[in-house]
Design a protein around this motif. Structure first.
Motif, short mmCIF file in Angstrom:
data_model
loop_
_atom_site.label_atom_id
_atom_site.label_comp_id
_atom_site.label_asym_id
_atom_site.label_seq_id
_atom_site.Cartn_x
_atom_site.Cartn_y
_atom_site.Cartn_z
N VAL A 53 0.85 -1.19 0.00
CA VAL A 53 0.00 0.00 0.00
C VAL A 53 0.88 1.24 0.00
O VAL A 53 1.85 1.33 0.77
N LEU A 54 0.57 2.19 -0.86
CA LEU A 54 1.29 3.46 -0.88
C LEU A 54 0.63 4.36 0.16
O LEU A 54 -0.47 4.85 -0.05
N ASN A 55 1.30 4.55 1.30
CA ASN A 55 0.68 5.31 2.38
C ASN A 55 1.49 6.51 2.82
O ASN A 55 1.36 6.98 3.94
N SER A 56 2.32 7.02 1.91
CA SER A 56 3.03 8.28 2.16
C SER A 56 3.33 8.93 0.82
O SER A 56 3.39 8.25 -0.22
N ILE A 57 3.51 10.22 0.86
CA ILE A 57 3.85 10.95 -0.37
C ILE A 57 5.19 10.43 -0.91
O ILE A 57 5.36 10.25 -2.11
N GLU A 58 6.12 10.15 -0.02
CA GLU A 58 7.44 9.68 -0.42
C GLU A 58 7.35 8.34 -1.16
O GLU A 58 7.98 8.16 -2.21
N SER A 59 6.58 7.40 -0.62
CA SER A 59 6.47 6.10 -1.29
C SER A 59 5.74 6.24 -2.63
O SER A 59 6.06 5.54 -3.59
N LEU A 60 4.80 7.17 -2.70
CA LEU A 60 4.10 7.43 -3.95
C LEU A 60 5.06 7.94 -5.02
O LEU A 60 5.11 7.42 -6.13
N VAL A 61 5.85 8.94 -4.67
CA VAL A 61 6.79 9.54 -5.62
C VAL A 61 7.81 8.50 -6.10
O VAL A 61 8.17 8.48 -7.28
N GLU A 62 8.24 7.61 -5.21
CA GLU A 62 9.21 6.57 -5.59
C GLU A 62 8.64 5.63 -6.65
O GLU A 62 9.39 5.09 -7.46
N GLU A 63 7.33 5.44 -6.64
CA GLU A 63 6.69 4.52 -7.59
C GLU A 63 6.42 5.14 -8.96
O GLU A 63 6.12 4.44 -9.91
N LEU A 64 6.50 6.46 -9.05
CA LEU A 64 6.16 7.14 -10.30
C LEU A 64 7.32 7.13 -11.28
O LEU A 64 8.47 7.34 -10.90
N PHE A 91 -7.94 13.27 -6.97
CA PHE A 91 -7.42 12.78 -8.25
C PHE A 91 -6.25 13.68 -8.64
O PHE A 91 -6.41 14.89 -8.79
N VAL A 92 -5.07 13.08 -8.77
CA VAL A 92 -3.88 13.81 -9.17
C VAL A 92 -3.50 13.37 -10.58
O VAL A 92 -3.35 12.18 -10.85
N TYR A 93 -3.36 14.35 -11.46
CA TYR A 93 -2.90 14.10 -12.82
C TYR A 93 -1.43 14.49 -12.86
O TYR A 93 -1.08 15.66 -12.83
N PHE A 94 -0.57 13.48 -12.88
CA PHE A 94 0.88 13.70 -12.91
C PHE A 94 1.33 13.64 -14.35
O PHE A 94 1.19 12.62 -15.03
N GLU A 130 8.92 17.60 -7.70
CA GLU A 130 9.10 18.54 -6.58
C GLU A 130 7.78 19.14 -6.12
O GLU A 130 7.63 19.53 -4.97
N ASP A 131 6.78 19.20 -7.02
CA ASP A 131 5.47 19.75 -6.67
C ASP A 131 4.74 18.87 -5.65
O ASP A 131 3.80 19.33 -5.01
N PHE A 132 5.17 17.61 -5.50
CA PHE A 132 4.54 16.74 -4.52
C PHE A 132 4.78 17.23 -3.09
O PHE A 132 4.04 16.89 -2.18
N GLU A 133 5.82 18.05 -2.91
CA GLU A 133 6.11 18.62 -1.58
C GLU A 133 4.96 19.50 -1.11
O GLU A 133 4.74 19.65 0.09
N GLU A 134 4.23 20.09 -2.03
CA GLU A 134 3.11 20.98 -1.70
C GLU A 134 1.76 20.29 -1.81
O GLU A 134 0.72 20.93 -1.63
N LEU A 135 1.74 18.99 -2.09
CA LEU A 135 0.50 18.28 -2.32
C LEU A 135 -0.43 18.31 -1.11
O LEU A 135 -1.63 18.58 -1.25
#
Length: 141
Positions: A53-64, A91-94, A130-135
């Motif tokens: 499960v992706l349960n942090s912004i950091e783990s999410l960014v690592e998967e992208l 909903f985030v459009y990356f 880097e924009d994920f820091e402000e998510l």
């Protein structure tokens, strides 16, 4: 009803529905990543490589991926300034600026259909990791 180039396989639809229902009771952030197969135009859930499960912004960014757009669905529970428990479906459009034009067009063509499918409370576009820091700030607005 018009036909769409893009399809949601049953597995994807079930995954989205289950996430939507379970996220309403989530105690911590959860995220799912979806990609589009450029050959079949199917929208597919992207299974995380490192954790279930992706349960942090950091783990999410690592998967992208660095150079390919993705659709991300996030449940982010938090307490508002007036003490209410909030749990928006986001909903985030990356779409990284380094993406090829074909990839950007592939995802842009499906954007409205995906929005309609998930009925998120909030929509956020992100062009750079880097924009994920402000998510979190954007979610709480």
């Amino acid at each position: 009803m018009s036909q769409s180039l893009y399809t949601f396989p049953t597995e994807t639809t079930q995954k989205l529905r289950k996430f939507r229902l379970s996220s309403a009771r989530a105690k911590e952030m959860e995220a799912q990543i979806y990609s589009i197969d450029p050959k079949t135009y199917e929208i597919k859930y992207q299974e995380p490589e490192d954790e279930p499960v992706l349960n942090s912004i950091e783990s999410l960014v690592e998967e992208l991926p660095e150079n390919t757009p993705r659709f991300i669905v996030i449940s982010y529970p938090y307490t508002s300034s007036d003490g209410r428990l909030m749990n928006p479906l986001v909903f985030v459009y990356f779409r990284p600026s380094t993406s090829k034009q074909e990839s950007k067009m592939l995802y842009a063509g499906c954007l409205e259909q995906f929005k309609d499918k998930i009925s998120a409370n909030k929509f956020i576009e992100i062009d750079d990791e880097e924009d994920f820091e402000e998510l979190v700030d954007q979610i709480k607005k």
